[in-house]
Design an enzyme around this catalytic site. Structure first.
Site, PDB file in Angstrom:
ATOM      1  N   TYR A  72      53.261  56.411   1.071  1.00  0.00           N
ATOM      2  CA  TYR A  72      52.070  55.872   1.729  1.00  0.00           C
ATOM      3  C   TYR A  72      51.009  55.470   0.700  1.00  0.00           C
ATOM      4  O   TYR A  72      50.516  54.340   0.701  1.00  0.00           O
ATOM      5  CB  TYR A  72      51.502  56.919   2.687  1.00  0.00           C
ATOM      6  CG  TYR A  72      50.332  56.448   3.521  1.00  0.00           C
ATOM      7  CD1 TYR A  72      50.472  55.403   4.429  1.00  0.00           C
ATOM      8  CD2 TYR A  72      49.084  57.055   3.416  1.00  0.00           C
ATOM      9  CE1 TYR A  72      49.400  54.979   5.203  1.00  0.00           C
ATOM     10  CE2 TYR A  72      48.010  56.637   4.185  1.00  0.00           C
ATOM     11  CZ  TYR A  72      48.167  55.602   5.076  1.00  0.00           C
ATOM     12  OH  TYR A  72      47.112  55.180   5.847  1.00  0.00           O
ATOM     13  N   LYS A 103      49.816  51.596  -0.203  1.00  0.00           N
ATOM     14  CA  LYS A 103      48.467  51.084   0.051  1.00  0.00           C
ATOM     15  C   LYS A 103      47.817  50.583  -1.239  1.00  0.00           C
ATOM     16  O   LYS A 103      47.079  49.597  -1.222  1.00  0.00           O
ATOM     17  CB  LYS A 103      47.604  52.165   0.695  1.00  0.00           C
ATOM     18  CG  LYS A 103      47.981  52.468   2.144  1.00  0.00           C
ATOM     19  CD  LYS A 103      47.684  51.291   3.084  1.00  0.00           C
ATOM     20  CE  LYS A 103      47.785  51.704   4.544  1.00  0.00           C
ATOM     21  NZ  LYS A 103      47.546  50.572   5.475  1.00  0.00           N
ATOM     22  N   GLY A 137      41.244  77.812   4.659  1.00  0.00           N
ATOM     23  CA  GLY A 137      40.304  77.145   5.568  1.00  0.00           C
ATOM     24  C   GLY A 137      39.007  76.735   4.908  1.00  0.00           C
ATOM     25  O   GLY A 137      38.102  76.223   5.565  1.00  0.00           O
TER      26      GLY A 137
END
Lengths: 330, 330
Positions: B163, B167, B225
């Site tokens: 990807y 791009k 997190g």
């Protein structure tokens, strides 16, 4: 590149006869691969569209019974209908800044469609696929020397990006075919390489210097001449390629000569070989020109005992001889 | 996104009717562009092959008199034979890691051949070409936030490279067509964007969290997190696109929302909207996952007065509503 006491490292020299298709066969590196493989008893199919390859590099081998040539633009397909291939080697691309900047779209295409057509052909034949990538994937590096694990520093929209990004893409699609379709792939990142059969107009520093020296012109030095380059002689590169074909390794491998020379040191070498004093003229560095690039070859040294050993002075004198003979032919 | 005292910024809202072809029209972003342009009086030709687009996103507009749809894989050509286009907008590509890793070769192709087919179509029609690029061109950045001048830190052979490198290649070939063939191009780098019509299986954190919250499952947090993301609401992105079409600027432009949230903060927002306590489970970070990415939007702010203004809480509640309605339909 073998030491006297060691076993010879496996290479195409010790392999059973192979059938090898080479795109870019009329290019500088491609033509040396053709020569080596023919000398070793292999069968070679050369493919080129002469966008930057030279007809004279095809003519060298046209009489050879194990050489055939297909004139085609591999970005639009590889029209090979012959016997089962063992290797597809993708060496087609404009590779010097003046060429790829003259043909930016074609350069992008041969990196994308050209590479994919080669991968598809290899997949169809159950052949290996060998990608010629480049140290340009490291761009203007922040790490010196550059190991294969360095991700590079490339301007995606710069004037060199048609080449740099095409080659990064070519690596990515080669890995995708390896991972998702099981193609037996190799990727090399070629650092500055020189030798006979370079294009006289490739704009590379050795080509320019030798031409200018032969013509008695001053040598053009960009910037202040303190920027360094590493120069790999073509025979060392070809030996590395030949060995890597026999190694089972699928991630990129640097092939280059880590010895660094400044442009001013190179001028001195040229002066020695020319056998007379040559003068210099200084010009501005071109846009996006990488300041410095140097291969880390620990991986190739361990993997295939790669050890570029041709002295710069010998290599330069071979280039002198080659360009002298061209000048004499004209 | 306009301030009360200022003149409205030029955008497609104030433009004469345009004929716009959008590849990836059945995708998340593409479908919102279709909706906006139809609402503004323009004519839209949607193209999709449904490799990651959703048929339901085409069905929304099929009855509209100014919408037509072509089912095609733009990597193999764009079979448009209609009237002269004003814009070709290339938004086709798998865009979430689970999709592009499932279709690595197709993702590479739509970045290369797909982009080139769009550029050729634009060139043939004298139309503008608008490329949807991505913040993924910055890879795992060493610079925060990322300005457009940052060259990025992308692993060319990593599992995301199908990807990222596609791009980067798409940007390079867009610039090549602009520079060497005079195509009137635009390039945007889209940062994390969310909103209704995201694929339920796109693997993105907001999609996952909202789904898990709706189903009363614990929210999956990767790593500890603490990694941050910026989240741009789809309407802000579409407004930026619409304005950039009317600006004469050819280099890449970031479109994203610089407000940063840690994954744990996002969990708290989701909890508020869900209206009840939700639990968390922690898992290992995936390979090559970028640790942090945040847009520098000084350029787009100056150029088109881009100012993403949708509050996260509003946007998340729209996503809740959308996925709730999908669940109710099943």
């Amino acid at each position: 590149m073998t030491t006297p006491d060691s076993q010879p490292v496996p290479s195409t020299a010790t392999s059973d006869p192979l059938r090898i298709l080479i795109t870019g066969s009329a290019g500088f590196v491609g033509s040396h691969l053709v020569e080596r493989f023919l000398n070793e008893g292999h069968t070679v199919i050369g493919v080129d569209n002469y966008i930057s390859g030279q007809v004279s590099n095809t003519e060298l081998f046209l009489e050879h019974p194990r050489f055939t040539f297909i004139e085609a633009d591999v970005s639009h397909g590889i029209p090979y209908e012959g016997e089962k291939l063992d290797w597809v080697m993708h060496f087609a691309s404009p590779a010097s800044p003046p060429h790829y900047q003259q043909f930016p779209v074609e350069t992008l295409m041969v990196g994308a469609q050209g590479t994919q057509n080669g991968l598809e052909l290899a997949h169809a034949h159950g052949a290996g696929f060998f990608l010629a990538s480049t140290s340009e994937v490291y761009g203007d590096p922040h790490v010196h020397p550059q190991p294969e694990t360095y991700w590079g520093n490339v301007n995606p929209i710069g004037v060199r990006s048609c080449y740099d990004e095409a080659k990064r893409y070519a690596e990515a699609i080669t890995m995708a075919y390896h991972r998702s379709r099981g193609v037996n792939t190799r990727i090399i990142r070629i650092f500055n390489t020189y030798g006979p059969r370079m294009r006289p107009d490739d704009g590379r520093v050795i080509t320019n210097f030798v031409h200018q020296a032969l013509r008695g012109e001053p040598l053009t030095v960009y910037g202040d001449g303190s920027q360094t380059r590493s120069f790999q002689y073509i025979d060392d590169l070809v030996e590395g390629i030949s060995r890597l074909m026999m190694a089972q390794y699928h991630e990129p491998v640097n092939l280059g000569n880590p010895d660094e020379f400044t442009m001013l040191e190179l001028v001195n070498e040229i002066t020695l070989i020319a056998g007379r004093q040559v003068s210099k003229k200084f010009e501005r560095l071109p846009l996006d020109d990488p300041k410095m690039r140097n291969p880390d070859i620990i991986l190739s040294s361990n993997l295939i005992q790669f050890k570029p050993s041709t002295p710069l002075r010998f290599g330069l004198s071979e280039v002198f001889k080659y360009f002298s003979s061209l000048d004499n032919d004209q």
